[in-house]
Design a protein around this motif. Sequence first.
Motif, PDB file in Angstrom:
ATOM      1  N   ARG A 103      -3.555   3.852  -9.858  1.00 23.73           N
ATOM      2  CA  ARG A 103      -4.255   4.797 -10.721  1.00 23.73           C
ATOM      3  C   ARG A 103      -5.063   4.020 -11.754  1.00 23.73           C
ATOM      4  N   LYS A 146       1.842   5.733  -7.624  1.00 25.25           N
ATOM      5  CA  LYS A 146       0.737   5.557  -8.569  1.00 25.25           C
ATOM      6  C   LYS A 146       0.513   6.764  -9.486  1.00 25.25           C
ATOM      7  N   ASP A 147       0.783   7.966  -8.991  1.00 26.78           N
ATOM      8  CA  ASP A 147       0.506   9.157  -9.794  1.00 26.78           C
ATOM      9  C   ASP A 147       1.701   9.618 -10.616  1.00 26.78           C
ATOM     10  N   VAL A 150       0.835  -1.205   0.000  1.00 27.48           N
ATOM     11  CA  VAL A 150       0.000   0.000   0.000  1.00 27.48           C
ATOM     12  C   VAL A 150       0.868   1.252   0.000  1.00 27.48           C
ATOM     13  N   ALA A 151       1.904   1.253   0.838  1.00 32.40           N
ATOM     14  CA  ALA A 151       2.767   2.431   0.903  1.00 32.40           C
ATOM     15  C   ALA A 151       3.462   2.673  -0.431  1.00 32.40           C
ATOM     16  N   ASP A 160       0.775   3.691  -3.217  1.00 30.26           N
ATOM     17  CA  ASP A 160       0.318   5.058  -2.962  1.00 30.26           C
ATOM     18  C   ASP A 160       1.390   6.086  -3.321  1.00 30.26           C
ATOM     19  N   HIS A 161       2.647   5.700  -3.124  1.00 31.68           N
ATOM     20  CA  HIS A 161       3.738   6.631  -3.385  1.00 31.68           C
ATOM     21  C   HIS A 161       3.981   6.821  -4.883  1.00 31.68           C
ATOM     22  N   HIS A 185      -5.567   0.701  -4.919  1.00 34.79           N
ATOM     23  CA  HIS A 185      -4.726   1.877  -4.672  1.00 34.79           C
ATOM     24  C   HIS A 185      -4.096   2.444  -5.943  1.00 34.79           C
TER      25      HIS A 185
END
Length: 699
Positions: free
Chosen positions: A260, A160-161, A153-154, A157-158, A258
Motif C-alpha cells: 500500500r 497490505k490493506d 507477493v502472496a 497482497d494478503h 504490491h
Amino acid sequence: MKGRNMQRFAKALALATVALPTVAQAQVPDTILYGVAYYDEYTPVDRVDEDARMMKAAGISVVRIAESTWGTLEPQPGVFDFSHVDRMLAAMHKQGIKVIVGTPTYAIPTWLARQHPNVLVVRPDGVRAQYGTRQNMDITDPDYRAAAERVIVALVDHVKDHPAVIGYQLDNETKPYDTSGPAVQAGFVRSIRTKWPSLDALNQAWGLNYWSNRINRWEDFPSTTGSINASMSNAFAAYQRSLVTDFLAWQAKLVRAHARPGQFMTQNFDLGWRDGSYGIQPEVDHWKAARSLDIAGIDIYHPTQDKLTGAEIAFGGDEARSIRNGQNYLVLETEAQGFPQWTPYPGQLRLQAFSHLASGAQMVEYWHWATTANAVETYWRGLLSQDYKPNAEYAAAKVIGAEIARLGPKLAGMTKRNQVAVYVSNAAQTAFNSFKPTGIEYNQVMRPFYDALYRMNVEADIVSPDSTRKLDDYKLIVVPALYAASDAEITRLNDYAKRGGHLLYTFKSGFSDENTKVRYASQPGAIAEAAGVTYQEFTIPVGVTLAGNPFSVSDADNAPRWWMEMLKPTTAEVVARYQHPSWPAAAAMTRNHWGKGEVSYVGFMPSDALAEKIVAAEVARAGVVPSVAGVRFPLIVRGGILKNGHTVRYVLNYSAVPQQMAAPAAGTELLQGRKVKRGGPIELAAWDVAIIEEDGRSD
C-alpha cells in the motif's frame, strides 16, 4: 496511532534526514516505537489475544511478524495458510499495536530443499549445505528467487490493506552466506569481464604472473575458492557484497510494487556481533545496500551486567544512522534477556533502551516477546521467559513503554551535527584481513579509535567511500587501516586536509591500491606526501616501547602491539619515537602541516589507553569540543537537536556506582519533569539515565 499522526510521518522523516533520493513517499512514525518480534506459530498454547493485551499493558506499540515462518505460511508450493498472520494482525490491531511484516525468505521450507536441492548454498569448500539451519540458501539461485517471489507477493497482497501494517522488513540479516558455487563463479567472471575487457590489463592489475596464475583466455578463468591472490579473492568478496545489494533491491522493488502506498521498507542489518570484533561487515556494503530502503534498520546485541559499556549500542547506531546520510533508523532486534550471561541487572534494560534513542533510533524492538521452547535458540530468552508470565524484565518494560509513549513524539526526529567521522571501508577490510597480523581483524584496529572517541564523549559519524556526506562537514576524520584504496580515494581525503581539515591515518594505510596490489612507491603510497613521512621497514613489535612515554600512560600501555612501521619523516614533525636498542631513530607517530590542515600518521597499533590519548590530542588540535567538557566514561552524554530546535542531551550512567554531572545549560529533565539550572547537579543512580531538553533553540 491516530490518522493525523500517520499523515505527519513524511514530514518528521524529512526533519530527521539529510536529503536523499527517495523511491517512494514512505511514511515512518513521527514518534518513538517500542516493540517486540512475535510469533503466534511458536507459542505453546493459543494465547495471541492474551499476549497482545500484555503488550499493550507494557506500552508495546509495534510488533514484527512472519520473517521466520515460510514453512508455515506456505506448507506446500503455492498453497498458502495465513491463519497465524491473520490472528496476529487482528489481535494487535484490537490493542492499537502497529505491525511490521517480514518477508519470510531467510529460512527456507523443507519442500523447497527437497524439490530444488540446488537452492542450498555451495560454499568455498565445494560442499553443498545441508538442510536444517537457516540462511543455508544461494540468494542468486533462480529456483530460490522464484519461490521467494511467490511467497513475498502472496504475503504482501494478503496483508497490505490491513490498517495495522505500517511497513515491511526485507529478509533478515541478509548476507551472501559465502555462496561460491559454479553459477556464482560464472557470474563473477561475467562481472570481471565487463570491468576488464583486456585480460592483459587484468593480469597486470592483479599481479597474476605470480606462480603461473596468469589467465590467458576467459575460458581458463579459475574458481576463486582456491586462489592465493588477494586481488582476485577481494574482488570476489566485493562481488559477493554486490549480491546482497542486488538481492535487497530486488525485494524492495517487488514489495513496493504490491504494498500500500506509504508503507515503508527496511532491513535489519547486523554487524557481526557474534565474532567479538563488532564493527563493519566484510560481507555487506551497508551504504550501497541501504539505498533501496526507505529507512535503515539494524540488530544490535551486546554484553550486559558488568560488561555493559554502551559502546556497541553507540557504534551500531552511528553506523545505521550514517549509512543513509544522517537519517534516523529502526532497531529491529536487541536483547531483553538473550543469552544467560546477558540477563540484565536492575535498571539496565531502561538504560539500554534510551541508549538506542541517544544515537537516533526511532524504534527499539526486542527479539523476541517470549522464549522459544525448542531448537537452537531454546536458551535465548525474550522479554518473557518460557512460562510467558510477567517477570522483572516485563516490569521494566512497562516503565520504559510508559516513558516512551509520553516522550516519543518530542524525542522523535532528533538530528545530529557531529564534528568527527571515522572513515571505514569494506575494500580495506577484506584486503587487511588477507594479510592481517595473526589473530587480528580490521575491526579490532578500527574499534579502539572509535571507542576512544566514545569514552571521551565525542560523537562520531561512520563514513565510507560510498558515503555522499561532504568531508568538509567534519573537523576531524579518523582513518584506521585504509589498506586498500584508489589514488582518487586517498586524494579526496588528503584534499580535505589541505582545505583545513584534520586527518588521522593509522598503520597499514595506503599500502595497496583498489585492486589490493601493493603500490610501487615509497610507503604509505599516496598518503606519503600529505603525511610527510615514508617507511620501508616494518615488523611485529617485541620489547618495544615509546621513548619518554610521550602520552603519559602506564608502562604496560606505553607499548606498540601487533604491528609497527619504522617511519622516516620528510616534512613531518615527530610526535613519538620507538624505544628499542636496534631502532633508536625510528619514528612511531608523525604530524604534518598540509595546506591549511594537518595529517597525522600512527605507524603502530597502540594499546587502548594509548589510542585514547592519541585521539584526545587530535580532537583538541582539530578544535572539536566534547559534548560536555571534562565528562568521561562511565558517564556518557549523547544527543542532538529536537524538532523544536532545542538541544537534547541523554546522560547515561554505565556504572553500578551513582554519578553526578553539572548541567551545561538550563533546561528540563524530561523523565522526571523537573527543571535543571545551568551548573546544577544532574544526579544518576546506578545504571540510570537522564534526558535534558535545554532551554532555547540551538540556532
